[in-house]
Design an enzyme around this catalytic site. Sequence first.
Site, PDB file in Angstrom:
ATOM      1  CE1 TYR A   1     -10.687  19.979  30.420  1.00 56.15           C
ATOM      2  CE2 TYR A   1     -10.983  19.814  27.889  1.00 56.15           C
ATOM      3  CZ  TYR A   1     -10.436  20.327  28.904  1.00 56.15           C
ATOM      4  OH  TYR A   1      -8.875  21.035  28.543  1.00 56.15           O
TER       5      TYR A   1
ATOM      6  CE  LYS B   1     -10.243  24.229  29.547  1.00 61.92           C
ATOM      7  NZ  LYS B   1     -10.032  24.917  30.299  1.00 61.92           N
TER       8      LYS B   1
HETATM    9  P1  NAP Z   1      -2.178  20.824  34.492  1.00 58.20           P
HETATM   10  O1  NAP Z   1      -0.454  20.619  34.020  1.00 58.20           O
HETATM   11  O2  NAP Z   1      -2.748  19.909  35.256  1.00 58.20           O
HETATM   12  O3  NAP Z   1      -2.604  22.018  35.449  1.00 58.20           O
HETATM   13  C1  NAP Z   1      -3.781  22.426  35.993  1.00 58.20           C
HETATM   14  C2  NAP Z   1      -3.207  23.828  36.875  1.00 58.20           C
HETATM   15  O4  NAP Z   1      -4.042  24.673  37.509  1.00 58.20           O
HETATM   16  C3  NAP Z   1      -2.361  23.193  38.192  1.00 58.20           C
HETATM   17  O5  NAP Z   1      -1.448  23.861  38.659  1.00 58.20           O
HETATM   18  C4  NAP Z   1      -3.511  22.988  38.796  1.00 58.20           C
HETATM   19  O6  NAP Z   1      -3.145  22.325  40.874  1.00 58.20           O
HETATM   20  C5  NAP Z   1      -4.277  24.123  38.990  1.00 58.20           C
HETATM   21  N1  NAP Z   1      -5.865  23.582  39.507  1.00 58.20           N
HETATM   22  C6  NAP Z   1      -7.239  23.011  39.116  1.00 58.20           C
HETATM   23  N2  NAP Z   1      -7.919  23.676  40.114  1.00 58.20           N
HETATM   24  C7  NAP Z   1      -7.926  24.550  40.166  1.00 58.20           C
HETATM   25  C8  NAP Z   1      -8.489  25.488  41.397  1.00 58.20           C
HETATM   26  N3  NAP Z   1      -9.929  25.489  41.637  1.00 58.20           N
HETATM   27  N4  NAP Z   1      -7.906  27.179  41.541  1.00 58.20           N
HETATM   28  C9  NAP Z   1      -6.663  27.550  41.352  1.00 58.20           C
HETATM   29  N5  NAP Z   1      -5.862  26.692  40.460  1.00 58.20           N
HETATM   30  C10 NAP Z   1      -6.623  25.321  40.129  1.00 58.20           C
HETATM   31  O7  NAP Z   1      -2.961  21.566  33.066  1.00 58.20           O
HETATM   32  P2  NAP Z   1      -2.665  22.269  31.806  1.00 58.20           P
HETATM   33  O8  NAP Z   1      -2.911  21.020  30.770  1.00 58.20           O
HETATM   34  O9  NAP Z   1      -1.613  23.117  32.026  1.00 58.20           O
HETATM   35  O10 NAP Z   1      -3.930  23.039  31.835  1.00 58.20           O
HETATM   36  C11 NAP Z   1      -3.845  24.496  32.015  1.00 58.20           C
HETATM   37  C12 NAP Z   1      -5.626  24.934  30.911  1.00 58.20           C
HETATM   38  O11 NAP Z   1      -5.501  24.542  29.728  1.00 58.20           O
HETATM   39  C13 NAP Z   1      -6.916  23.947  31.646  1.00 58.20           C
HETATM   40  O12 NAP Z   1      -7.640  25.023  31.725  1.00 58.20           O
HETATM   41  C14 NAP Z   1      -6.897  22.928  30.715  1.00 58.20           C
HETATM   42  O13 NAP Z   1      -8.204  22.588  30.826  1.00 58.20           O
HETATM   43  C15 NAP Z   1      -6.994  23.773  29.480  1.00 58.20           C
HETATM   44  N6  NAP Z   1      -6.513  23.105  28.342  1.00 58.20           N
HETATM   45  C16 NAP Z   1      -4.939  21.533  27.965  1.00 58.20           C
HETATM   46  C17 NAP Z   1      -4.772  20.845  27.750  1.00 58.20           C
HETATM   47  C18 NAP Z   1      -4.150  20.167  27.189  1.00 58.20           C
HETATM   48  O14 NAP Z   1      -3.996  19.358  26.712  1.00 58.20           O
HETATM   49  N7  NAP Z   1      -2.784  20.535  27.881  1.00 58.20           N
HETATM   50  C19 NAP Z   1      -6.071  21.147  26.068  1.00 58.20           C
HETATM   51  C20 NAP Z   1      -7.184  22.418  25.827  1.00 58.20           C
HETATM   52  C21 NAP Z   1      -7.027  23.041  26.846  1.00 58.20           C
HETATM   53  P3  NAP Z   1      -3.338  20.905  41.224  1.00 58.20           P
HETATM   54  O15 NAP Z   1      -2.236  20.499  40.801  1.00 58.20           O
HETATM   55  O16 NAP Z   1      -3.276  21.590  42.513  1.00 58.20           O
HETATM   56  O17 NAP Z   1      -4.348  20.747  40.520  1.00 58.20           O
END
Ligand code: NAP
Length: 265
Positions: free
Chosen positions: A166, A170
């Site tokens: 990851y 990133k």
């Molecule tokens: P999340 O709640 O897990 O949501 C991610 C979404 O992306 C889910 O709906 C997932 O679908 C979808 N997804 C995964 N693989 C995919 C694919 N191959 N094609 C299309 N859609 C796909 O995550 P989040 O926390 O909102 O994170 C969103 C972004 O922010 C990510 O890039 C993450 O790395 C980044 N981020 C998050 C955090 C944090 O603390 N939460 C911190 C830093 C960065 P499924 O449900 O089917 O898997």
Amino acid sequence: MTGTPSPDATPEAAAPAARVALVTGAARGIGAAIAQRLAADGHAVGVLDITADACGDTVAAITAAGGRAVALGADVADAAAVEAALSRLVDELGAPTILVNNAGIIRDNLLFKMTEDDWDAVLSVHLRGAFLVTRAVQAHMVAAGWGRIVNLSSTSALGNRGQANYAAAKAGMQGLTKTLALELGRYGVTANAIAPGFIQTDMTRQTAARIGVPFDEFVAAATREIPVGRAGTPDDIAAAAAFFCAPEAGFVSGQVLYVAGGPRA
Ligand code: NAP
């Protein structure tokens, strides 16, 4: 008055406010909040996730608030699926000139236990996915002479135990962002990255579950390390994305904005 031209005279500021946006991984979490925020800002939004059905709640929230949205199903790492979803978006709402590459997964483990599948899956969704979607969408931005690309990085880009895959992905998002800014700037397209810290979503719930800690305890422990004294919310990230997508942000490109409640030591 000085001789400096008014910012209002720039092509960016002259651009119409309402655009078509595409947000990936927008079924839930940060992507859903960004999609709803861009719709509230007047844009029509393509809400993309692995299946169109999964996008139903986000689309319903946008339309209930008076906005326009379409649900799109595609795995961002599948070039043909991306092209098909994009063509549906163009047919139903118009050509997108705002893109948020947000889709992401985690497959955390210490390096010595990390499998090749764990590595490939994470690099594929984040980096191959952002590459494929951006390559497809930039054609519409270049044709319009205007575009906004926002890529989701993470504080993990600086290194994080248990996240070799990851963190590499990133950090890669930051290199991709800076290169897009260099290549596409002359076409009126900006590219910026947001690097969130700890945000309360299903992704951080998944991490808590993996290490066997109740989510509220996990949030409390994370909060103790955050200078502003709270965990982040998807709306915190949506606000930053809205800024990068705004017409008046046309001179901001190639930047990484850490949205993490304070600097990381
Ligand atoms: P999340 O709640 O897990 O949501 C991610 C979404 O992306 C889910 O709906 C997932 O679908 C979808 N997804 C995964 N693989 C995919 C694919 N191959 N094609 C299309 N859609 C796909 O995550 P989040 O926390 O909102 O994170 C969103 C972004 O922010 C990510 O890039 C993450 O790395 C980044 N981020 C998050 C955090 C944090 O603390 N939460 C911190 C830093 C960065 P499924 O449900 O089917 O898997």
